[in-house]
Design a protein around this motif. Structure first.
Motif, PDB file in Angstrom:
ATOM      1  N   GLY A 184       0.827  -1.198   0.000  1.00  0.00           N
ATOM      2  CA  GLY A 184       0.000   0.000   0.000  1.00  0.00           C
ATOM      3  C   GLY A 184       0.861   1.247   0.000  1.00  0.00           C
ATOM      4  N   VAL A 185       0.312   2.328  -0.508  1.00  0.00           N
ATOM      5  CA  VAL A 185       1.041   3.603  -0.523  1.00  0.00           C
ATOM      6  C   VAL A 185       0.105   4.714  -0.083  1.00  0.00           C
ATOM      7  CG1 VAL A 185       2.350   5.273  -1.894  1.00  0.00           C
ATOM      8  CG2 VAL A 185       2.536   2.824  -2.415  1.00  0.00           C
ATOM      9  N   PHE A 186       0.514   5.410   0.994  1.00  0.00           N
ATOM     10  CA  PHE A 186      -0.157   6.632   1.434  1.00  0.00           C
ATOM     11  C   PHE A 186       0.780   7.780   1.111  1.00  0.00           C
ATOM     12  CE2 PHE A 186      -2.983   5.101   5.227  1.00  0.00           C
ATOM     13  CZ  PHE A 186      -3.588   4.170   4.415  1.00  0.00           C
ATOM     14  N   ILE A 187       0.228   8.871   0.602  1.00  0.00           N
ATOM     15  CA  ILE A 187       1.033  10.057   0.355  1.00  0.00           C
ATOM     16  C   ILE A 187       0.732  11.073   1.445  1.00  0.00           C
ATOM     17  CG2 ILE A 187       1.352  12.049  -1.166  1.00  0.00           C
ATOM     18  CD1 ILE A 187       1.311  10.151  -3.505  1.00  0.00           C
ATOM     19  N   LEU A 188       1.802  11.537   2.053  1.00  0.00           N
ATOM     20  CA  LEU A 188       1.759  12.537   3.119  1.00  0.00           C
ATOM     21  C   LEU A 188       2.227  13.842   2.494  1.00  0.00           C
ATOM     22  CD1 LEU A 188       1.446  12.883   6.234  1.00  0.00           C
ATOM     23  CD2 LEU A 188       3.869  12.333   6.394  1.00  0.00           C
ATOM     24  N   THR A 189       1.381  14.866   2.482  1.00  0.00           N
ATOM     25  CA  THR A 189       1.762  16.086   1.785  1.00  0.00           C
ATOM     26  C   THR A 189       1.205  17.335   2.437  1.00  0.00           C
ATOM     27  OG1 THR A 189       1.778  17.190  -0.368  1.00  0.00           O
ATOM     28  CG2 THR A 189      -0.187  15.935   0.176  1.00  0.00           C
ATOM     29  N   GLY A 207      -2.319   4.923  -8.635  1.00  0.00           N
ATOM     30  CA  GLY A 207      -2.742   3.875  -7.713  1.00  0.00           C
ATOM     31  C   GLY A 207      -2.470   4.139  -6.243  1.00  0.00           C
ATOM     32  N   VAL A 208      -2.452   5.399  -5.824  1.00  0.00           N
ATOM     33  CA  VAL A 208      -2.267   5.700  -4.410  1.00  0.00           C
ATOM     34  C   VAL A 208      -3.457   5.153  -3.608  1.00  0.00           C
ATOM     35  CG1 VAL A 208      -3.407   7.972  -4.385  1.00  0.00           C
ATOM     36  CG2 VAL A 208      -1.522   7.511  -2.809  1.00  0.00           C
ATOM     37  N   ASP A 209      -3.186   4.721  -2.390  1.00  0.00           N
ATOM     38  CA  ASP A 209      -4.255   4.175  -1.555  1.00  0.00           C
ATOM     39  C   ASP A 209      -4.926   5.225  -0.684  1.00  0.00           C
ATOM     40  OD1 ASP A 209      -4.232   1.204  -2.065  1.00  0.00           O
ATOM     41  OD2 ASP A 209      -2.115   1.582  -1.684  1.00  0.00           O
ATOM     42  N   ASP A 210      -4.178   6.271  -0.298  1.00  0.00           N
ATOM     43  CA  ASP A 210      -4.779   7.333   0.515  1.00  0.00           C
ATOM     44  C   ASP A 210      -3.859   8.541   0.567  1.00  0.00           C
ATOM     45  OD1 ASP A 210      -6.634   8.636   2.196  1.00  0.00           O
ATOM     46  OD2 ASP A 210      -7.002   6.794   3.310  1.00  0.00           O
ATOM     47  N   PHE A 211      -4.436   9.684   0.950  1.00  0.00           N
ATOM     48  CA  PHE A 211      -3.698  10.919   1.152  1.00  0.00           C
ATOM     49  C   PHE A 211      -3.837  11.361   2.592  1.00  0.00           C
ATOM     50  CE2 PHE A 211      -4.446  11.192  -3.378  1.00  0.00           C
ATOM     51  CZ  PHE A 211      -3.262  11.746  -3.843  1.00  0.00           C
ATOM     52  N   ILE A 212      -2.776  11.906   3.135  1.00  0.00           N
ATOM     53  CA  ILE A 212      -2.812  12.491   4.471  1.00  0.00           C
ATOM     54  C   ILE A 212      -2.179  13.874   4.344  1.00  0.00           C
ATOM     55  CG2 ILE A 212      -1.944  12.389   6.829  1.00  0.00           C
ATOM     56  CD1 ILE A 212      -2.327   9.239   4.882  1.00  0.00           C
ATOM     57  N   LEU A 213      -2.898  14.879   4.821  1.00  0.00           N
ATOM     58  CA  LEU A 213      -2.370  16.240   4.743  1.00  0.00           C
ATOM     59  C   LEU A 213      -1.524  16.570   5.961  1.00  0.00           C
ATOM     60  CD1 LEU A 213      -5.467  18.203   3.369  1.00  0.00           C
ATOM     61  CD2 LEU A 213      -3.396  17.568   2.136  1.00  0.00           C
ATOM     62  N   LYS A 214      -0.431  17.304   5.713  1.00  0.00           N
ATOM     63  CA  LYS A 214       0.398  17.823   6.794  1.00  0.00           C
ATOM     64  C   LYS A 214      -0.206  19.138   7.240  1.00  0.00           C
ATOM     65  CE  LYS A 214       4.906  16.110   5.205  1.00  0.00           C
ATOM     66  NZ  LYS A 214       6.214  16.530   4.687  1.00  0.00           N
ATOM     67  N   PRO A 215      -0.187  19.483   8.492  1.00  0.00           N
ATOM     68  CA  PRO A 215       0.293  18.661   9.595  1.00  0.00           C
ATOM     69  C   PRO A 215      -0.638  17.466   9.798  1.00  0.00           C
ATOM     70  CG  PRO A 215      -0.700  20.661  10.459  1.00  0.00           C
ATOM     71  CD  PRO A 215      -0.701  20.768   8.963  1.00  0.00           C
ATOM     72  N   CYS A 216      -0.037  16.355  10.102  1.00  0.00           N
ATOM     73  CA  CYS A 216      -0.734  15.070  10.125  1.00  0.00           C
ATOM     74  C   CYS A 216      -1.500  14.867  11.428  1.00  0.00           C
ATOM     75  CB  CYS A 216       0.314  13.973   9.947  1.00  0.00           C
ATOM     76  SG  CYS A 216      -0.335  12.324  10.033  1.00  0.00           S
ATOM     77  N   ASP A 217      -2.775  14.537  11.314  1.00  0.00           N
ATOM     78  CA  ASP A 217      -3.567  14.122  12.471  1.00  0.00           C
ATOM     79  C   ASP A 217      -3.279  12.635  12.657  1.00  0.00           C
ATOM     80  OD1 ASP A 217      -5.480  13.161  14.223  1.00  0.00           O
ATOM     81  OD2 ASP A 217      -7.137  14.270  13.328  1.00  0.00           O
ATOM     82  N   VAL A 218      -2.440  12.289  13.634  1.00  0.00           N
ATOM     83  CA  VAL A 218      -1.955  10.919  13.785  1.00  0.00           C
ATOM     84  C   VAL A 218      -3.074   9.922  14.107  1.00  0.00           C
ATOM     85  CG1 VAL A 218       0.452  11.469  14.231  1.00  0.00           C
ATOM     86  CG2 VAL A 218      -1.175  11.452  16.130  1.00  0.00           C
ATOM     87  N   GLU A 219      -4.096  10.346  14.824  1.00  0.00           N
ATOM     88  CA  GLU A 219      -5.214   9.445  15.107  1.00  0.00           C
ATOM     89  C   GLU A 219      -5.970   9.103  13.820  1.00  0.00           C
ATOM     90  OE1 GLU A 219      -5.880   7.842  17.921  1.00  0.00           O
ATOM     91  OE2 GLU A 219      -4.083   8.787  18.738  1.00  0.00           O
TER      92      GLU A 219
END
Length: 192
Positions: A78-83, A98-110
């Motif tokens: 799997g690949v998550f992009i943190l940006t 084919g990315v599996d998910d995106f997470i925006l910075k600053p990252c909500d770790v929960e």
């Protein structure tokens, strides 16, 4: 989830350390990589990673380029992009790659952990399905085989073993008797 391994890729050391430490405290195995090139070297080692979490914008190889390379040789990872960049064109390119998910910075770790748990549950289910796809169904009564070739698993036509082998091997079959069966038949014939 404690058996899951994560490759964390970011050119910023504080993110590698803080996010990596948080993931390890949540029982994940984390391997940090400070560039896309270092991440590829880790991927080509003997370690199998369940998930790569990568920064999008990095010097050298970008997260998008890393994603494209992962999809060519490690399609189950799997690949998550943190940006921190909300560029819609990059998001669309990553979706096509084919990315599996995106997470925006600053990252909500929960939120990240929740997304990871959902992803790992889906990944585990797909891995179980793949195991069953490698099983050749044979009827225990008539000994016919279900040929799912080119069809949705479980929807194929039931065919005789000889027909299945002829189709798959491309050769004609002949019936004979192996030495053990010949001896068995001979003994039974003499006993009668």
């Amino acid at each position: 989830m404690s058996d899951k391994s994560i490759l964390l890729v970011d050119d910023e050391q504080p993110i590698l350390k803080s996010l990596g430490s948080y993931l390890e405290k949540n029982s994940f195995h984390v391997q940090p990589a400070s560039s896309g090139e270092a991440a590829l070297a880790e991927l080509h080692s003997t370690t199998l990673f369940d998930l790569v979490i990568t920064d999008l914008v990095m010097p050298g190889m970008s997260g998008l380029e890393l994603l494209q390379k992962i999809r060519k040789s490690h399609y189950e990872t799997g690949v998550f992009i943190l940006t921190g960049h909300g560029n819609m064109d990059l998001v669309i390119d990553a979706l096509h790659a084919g990315v599996d998910d995106f997470i925006l910075k600053p990252c909500d770790v929960e939120q990240l952990i929740s997304k990871m748990v959902l992803f790992f549950n889906r990944q585990d289910a797909l891995r179980k399905i793949k195991i069953y796809e490698k099983v050749l169904p044979i009827c225990m009564y008539c000994k016919r085989i279900r040929d799912d070739s080119g069809k949705e698993p479980g929807t194929g036509q039931w065919v005789q073993i000889e027909e299945y082998l002829r189709t798959k091997s491309g050769t004609e079959l002949s019936h004979g008797c192996c030495p053990e069966c010949f001896d068995y038949q001979l003994i039974n014939w003499k006993l009668k």
